[in-house]
Scaffold this motif. Structure first.
Motif, PDB file in Angstrom:
ATOM      1  N   LEU A 238       3.099   7.553   8.702  1.00  0.00           N
ATOM      2  CA  LEU A 238       3.088   6.116   8.937  1.00  0.00           C
ATOM      3  C   LEU A 238       3.095   5.847  10.435  1.00  0.00           C
ATOM      4  N   PHE A 240       2.350   2.671  13.621  1.00  0.00           N
ATOM      5  CA  PHE A 240       2.225   1.249  13.936  1.00  0.00           C
ATOM      6  C   PHE A 240       1.302   1.133  15.129  1.00  0.00           C
ATOM      7  N   ARG A 246      -0.110  -3.915  13.631  1.00  0.00           N
ATOM      8  CA  ARG A 246      -0.260  -3.624  12.205  1.00  0.00           C
ATOM      9  C   ARG A 246       0.219  -2.200  11.915  1.00  0.00           C
ATOM     10  N   TYR A 247       0.714  -2.025  10.679  1.00  0.00           N
ATOM     11  CA  TYR A 247       1.032  -0.681  10.212  1.00  0.00           C
ATOM     12  C   TYR A 247      -0.257   0.017   9.785  1.00  0.00           C
ATOM     13  N   VAL A 269      -0.813   1.356   0.818  1.00  0.00           N
ATOM     14  CA  VAL A 269      -1.065   0.269   1.770  1.00  0.00           C
ATOM     15  C   VAL A 269      -0.427  -1.024   1.263  1.00  0.00           C
ATOM     16  N   VAL A 272       3.463  -0.714   1.750  1.00  0.00           N
ATOM     17  CA  VAL A 272       3.909  -0.920   3.132  1.00  0.00           C
ATOM     18  C   VAL A 272       3.719  -2.382   3.537  1.00  0.00           C
ATOM     19  N   ASP A 273       2.605  -2.970   3.122  1.00  0.00           N
ATOM     20  CA  ASP A 273       2.328  -4.358   3.465  1.00  0.00           C
ATOM     21  C   ASP A 273       3.395  -5.288   2.892  1.00  0.00           C
ATOM     22  N   ARG A 277       5.839  -5.099   6.408  1.00  0.00           N
ATOM     23  CA  ARG A 277       5.109  -6.050   7.237  1.00  0.00           C
ATOM     24  C   ARG A 277       5.887  -7.346   7.417  1.00  0.00           C
ATOM     25  N   HIS A 281       2.931  -9.788  11.850  1.00  0.00           N
ATOM     26  CA  HIS A 281       2.094  -8.599  11.822  1.00  0.00           C
ATOM     27  C   HIS A 281       0.748  -8.900  11.179  1.00  0.00           C
ATOM     28  N   GLU A 283      -2.525  -7.485   8.844  1.00  0.00           N
ATOM     29  CA  GLU A 283      -2.526  -6.751   7.584  1.00  0.00           C
ATOM     30  C   GLU A 283      -2.482  -5.235   7.794  1.00  0.00           C
ATOM     31  N   THR A 284      -1.735  -4.573   6.940  1.00  0.00           N
ATOM     32  CA  THR A 284      -1.657  -3.112   6.962  1.00  0.00           C
ATOM     33  C   THR A 284      -2.995  -2.521   6.534  1.00  0.00           C
TER      34      THR A 284
END
Length: 345
Positions: A238, A240, A246-247, A269, A272-273, A277, A281, A283-284
């Motif tokens: 993971l 950033f 964004r991640y 995804v 994590v989003d 998030r 932020h 969007e992942t």
């Protein structure tokens, strides 16, 4: 130097830090200003020589004599050798013969410019590496590494569905994160490796990994755990992206791409989003990095995914013999670094 103990004003420590920051900033600004003035001078010298080459037929003999006379007139000034004068004319010819030096070139150190002139194959490469070196503050060694690893050719080339799930401007930014293929030769691996071994190697060489991923990536963790109502899930890697806020979820697969891999990454995804998030932020996004892939299969899989994702291959073996011969040997690399140093002739 020993100073005696005195009673300092209450705001002394804060003022000291402010002054140190101000002085450091002023020094950096002064260095950049001097560098820009030097490049502008070199640009004007290069233009004047080119004009006389074209109008009066100046040859190498005249330019060699000019280098000697300039060095005699300014014995304490570096960078006026015959070789440097050749680079000055090459710089002007490479980026156009206008009166003013292009902005990206003006902000590059002279050693960076000479390296780009020597290594770039065409105008597109020269412009791309010059702009990137200025934008990301690449050192000379990083610039050389990026050029040797053909970063421009690989940046933004991985198949993705970013245009489907992200706004136009955001999609373009996200696409620039996705290289294809990723070059993991720095890991020193060979033959078949297990996914966990590849993951271990990438995280143990995190500095080189971040450099290969590209500017802006910050490492968050490996095997990042998520608890979904008692079900355990682990994200391989993971990151950033600091510039894009964004991640970035990266899943590793050592074999050939399979459609079910996209489904798993799609889930991570979304996870994590939803769980990491924040409102500020972007969007992942996810990047699946696998050993090999069939681009048509990849596009079918991405077309059905609901999350923004890209799929790229990686390589860690040495290049084929024919391609290795096209690259400079150790002597050439040493020469490139020497050319990047201020000229002492």
């Amino acid at each position: 130097m020993v100073t005696s103990e005195i009673d300092l004003p209450a705001d002394y420590a804060d003022l000291l830090e402010e002054l140190k920051t101000r002085i450091s900033s002023a020094r950096i600004h002064a260095q950049r200003t001097v560098n820009t003035l030097v490049i502008q001078l070199y640009w004007s010298l290069g233009r004047d020589i080119i004009v006389r080459q074209e109008s009066q037929g100046w040859g190498s003999g005249v330019i060699r004599r000019l280098a000697v006379d300039l060095a005699t007139a300014f014995p304490d000034m570096k960078g006026l050798s015959y070789r440097s004068l050749q680079y000055m004319t090459a710089m002007v010819r490479a980026w156009g013969e206008d009166e003013n030096v292009p902005q990206a070139v003006a902000h590059l150190p002279w050693g960076h410019i000479r390296m780009i002139l020597d290594k770039a194959a065409n105008a597109e490469e020269r412009d791309w590496y010059a702009a990137a070196a200025v934008q990301y503050g690449w050192s000379r060694n990083v610039l050389l590494n990026m050029m040797m690893n053909r970063s421009m050719e690989r940046t933004g080339t991985a198949p993705s569905n970013f245009t489907r799930h992200l706004a136009a401007a955001d999609s373009e930014l996200a696409q620039q994160m996705a290289k294809d293929p990723y070059n993991f030769e720095f890991l020193g691996l060979s033959g078949e490796v297990a996914e966990r071994d590849l993951e271990n190697a990438l995280t143990s060489r995190i500095t080189e990994t971040l450099q290969e991923l590209g500017p802006g990536f910050s490492f968050v963790g490996r095997q990042v755990h998520f608890d979904v109502d008692g079900d355990d899930y682990y994200v391989d890697l993971l990151f950033f992206h600091i510039e894009q806020l964004r991640y970035v979820v990266i899943e590793l697969k050592t074999g050939k791409f399979q459609p079910e891999y996209a489904g798993k990454l799609n889930f991570y995804v979304a996870l994590v989003d939803d769980m990491l998030r924040r409102d500020y932020h972007n969007e992942t996004v996810g990047i699946l990095i696998c050993g090999t892939k069939n681009d048509r299969s990849v596009r079918y899989s991405l077309g059905r995914s609901t999350s923004p994702m890209a799929v790229a291959a990686y390589t860690y073996d040495k290049l084929p013999a024919a391609e290795q011969q096209a690259l400079p040997n150790e002597g050439h690399l040493v020469a490139a670094l020497e050319w990047a140093e201020p000229d002492t002739e």
